[in-house]
Write a protein that holds these residues in place. Structure first.
Motif, short mmCIF file in Angstrom:
data_model
loop_
_atom_site.label_atom_id
_atom_site.label_comp_id
_atom_site.label_asym_id
_atom_site.label_seq_id
_atom_site.Cartn_x
_atom_site.Cartn_y
_atom_site.Cartn_z
N ASP A 1 31.33 -11.33 40.37
CA ASP A 1 32.02 -12.61 40.57
C ASP A 1 32.03 -13.00 42.03
O ASP A 1 31.82 -14.18 42.38
CB ASP A 1 33.46 -12.54 40.03
N ARG A 2 32.29 -12.02 42.91
CA ARG A 2 32.28 -12.32 44.34
C ARG A 2 30.90 -12.77 44.82
O ARG A 2 30.76 -13.73 45.59
CB ARG A 2 32.73 -11.11 45.14
N ASN B 1 35.32 -3.23 35.45
CA ASN B 1 36.09 -4.27 36.15
C ASN B 1 35.65 -4.43 37.59
O ASN B 1 35.52 -5.55 38.11
CB ASN B 1 37.60 -3.95 36.08
N TRP B 2 35.42 -3.28 38.27
CA TRP B 2 34.95 -3.37 39.68
C TRP B 2 33.60 -4.05 39.77
O TRP B 2 33.37 -4.89 40.64
CB TRP B 2 34.88 -1.95 40.24
N TRP B 3 32.72 -3.66 38.84
CA TRP B 3 31.38 -4.28 38.88
C TRP B 3 31.45 -5.78 38.54
O TRP B 3 30.74 -6.59 39.15
CB TRP B 3 30.48 -3.55 37.89
N CYS C 1 34.01 -7.69 39.18
CA CYS C 1 34.56 -8.34 40.39
C CYS C 1 33.49 -8.53 41.46
O CYS C 1 33.40 -9.57 42.12
CB CYS C 1 35.73 -7.51 40.93
N GLN D 1 30.38 -16.24 43.52
CA GLN D 1 31.14 -17.22 44.30
C GLN D 1 30.51 -17.44 45.68
O GLN D 1 30.44 -18.56 46.19
CB GLN D 1 32.59 -16.75 44.44
N ARG E 1 37.50 0.83 34.53
CA ARG E 1 37.67 0.51 35.95
C ARG E 1 36.33 0.17 36.62
O ARG E 1 36.22 -0.78 37.40
CB ARG E 1 38.32 1.69 36.66
#
Length: 333
Positions: A313-314, A306-308, A310, A317, A303
């Motif tokens: 990625d944010r 995945n959070w890191w 995300c 972006q 988790r």
């Protein structure tokens, strides 16, 4: 610190490139203005020469027409004077011939008629006196006419000289005024031509500078985007390696724990072979708890990963959107 150093170096390189581009644009503008100024000067010089030649031709044509009219007037006056003098001389000769003819006729008549000679003599004397008086009167009239003609001729010559002087002064003044107006018109034409050429050169230089600035900004934005992209890829690679290492270490630690626990259980099983099912159940229960804890820890780690990911990625972006917006603003500008 490395990012700050890279940012400072990139800014220095960008400022140096922009300064060189500005210097090149200034040189191009100076050359374009020089060429346009030389062309405008040549064009204005040619216009001034053509205007001066046209004005000189017009002045020469006007002077020729005035001299021609003055010469025609002088010729007419001289011919009139010659015709009058010839008519007066012919009239005097005709009068002399008439007088001689009349005298010869009168002598013949007197020789034929002696009786009336006295009366005719008186009449002739009276007639001769009258004719002499008339001839004297005619001579006086001729002298008066000649004197008047001479005075009129002298007055005509004086008026002609005065008119020639006035015409000369007027022509000179008109020529000076025409030359001054032509020079003023040429100066205005030159000023307008220089102004138009300067405006065109400024617009062309401005367009060149804008295009150069836009090209430089696009190149700098592209370089910055590529550098940011390579830096982000390096950061992602390093972070993924770190995460993979952490996962591998956690898996190794879990396997080591499981192996040690399994070895302990095996040793205890070997040592306590006489222990019953309760010990085995406790062992399996402990194994289940350890496995459940391991899976819980593994789920928490996944988790967090995945959070890191995300978050990364944010951020990536957001950086891509900001760089794209900067590139669009630079392109639109």
């Amino acid at each position: 610190a490395a990012v700050r150093v890279q940012t400072f170096a990139r800014r220095l390189f960008a400022e140096a490139a922009f300064a060189s581009a500005v210097a090149a644009a200034v040189k191009v503008q100076a050359m374009a203005r020089k060429v346009s100024a030389v062309k405008a000067f040549e064009l204005a010089k040619a216009c001034a020469v053509s205007i001066e030649s046209f004005v000189r031709c017009r002045l020469a044509a006007k002077k020729f027409l005035k001299d021609k009219s003055a010469a025609i007037a002088i010729q007419t006056a001289f011919r009139c004077t010659r015709a009058r003098s010839a008519f007066a001389s012919e009239l005097a000769s005709v009068v002399m011939v008439q007088c001689l003819n009349r005298r010869r006729v009168a002598v013949r008549f007197l020789s034929a008629n002696r009786a009336a000679a006295t009366a005719f003599a008186c009449a002739w004397r009276r007639h001769s006196a009258v004719s002499t008086l008339r001839a004297a009167k005619a001579a006086a009239v001729v002298l008066q006419s000649r004197a008047r003609m001479a005075s009129a001729k002298a007055a005509f010559e004086n008026k002609k000289a005065a008119a020639v002087r006035v015409q000369t002064v007027a022509r000179r003044l008109s020529a000076e005024a025409a030359f001054a107006s032509a020079v003023a018109a040429a100066v205005k034409v030159q000023a307008m031509a220089r102004k138009v050429s300067a405006v065109k050169a400024f617009e062309l230089a401005k367009a060149c500078a804008v295009s150069i600035e836009s090209f430089v900004r696009c190149r700098l934005a592209a370089k910055k985007f590529l550098k940011d992209k390579s830096a982000a890829i390096a950061i992602q690679t390093a972070f993924r390696c770190l995460v993979a290492r952490r996962e591998l270490l956690s898996a190794v630690r879990a396997s080591a724990v499981l192996q040690s626990f399994w070895r302990r259980c095996a040793a205890e099983a070997r040592l306590s072979a006489s222990v019953g099912s309760a010990v085995r159940l406790q062992a399996w229960w402990r194994v289940g708890l350890a496995v459940s804890r391991f899976y819980r820890a593994l789920n928490r780690v996944l988790r967090l990963q995945n959070w890191w990911l995300c978050v990364l990625d944010r951020r990536w972006q957001a950086r891509l959107q900001s760089s794209a917006a900067a590139v669009q603003r630079a392109w639109r500008a």
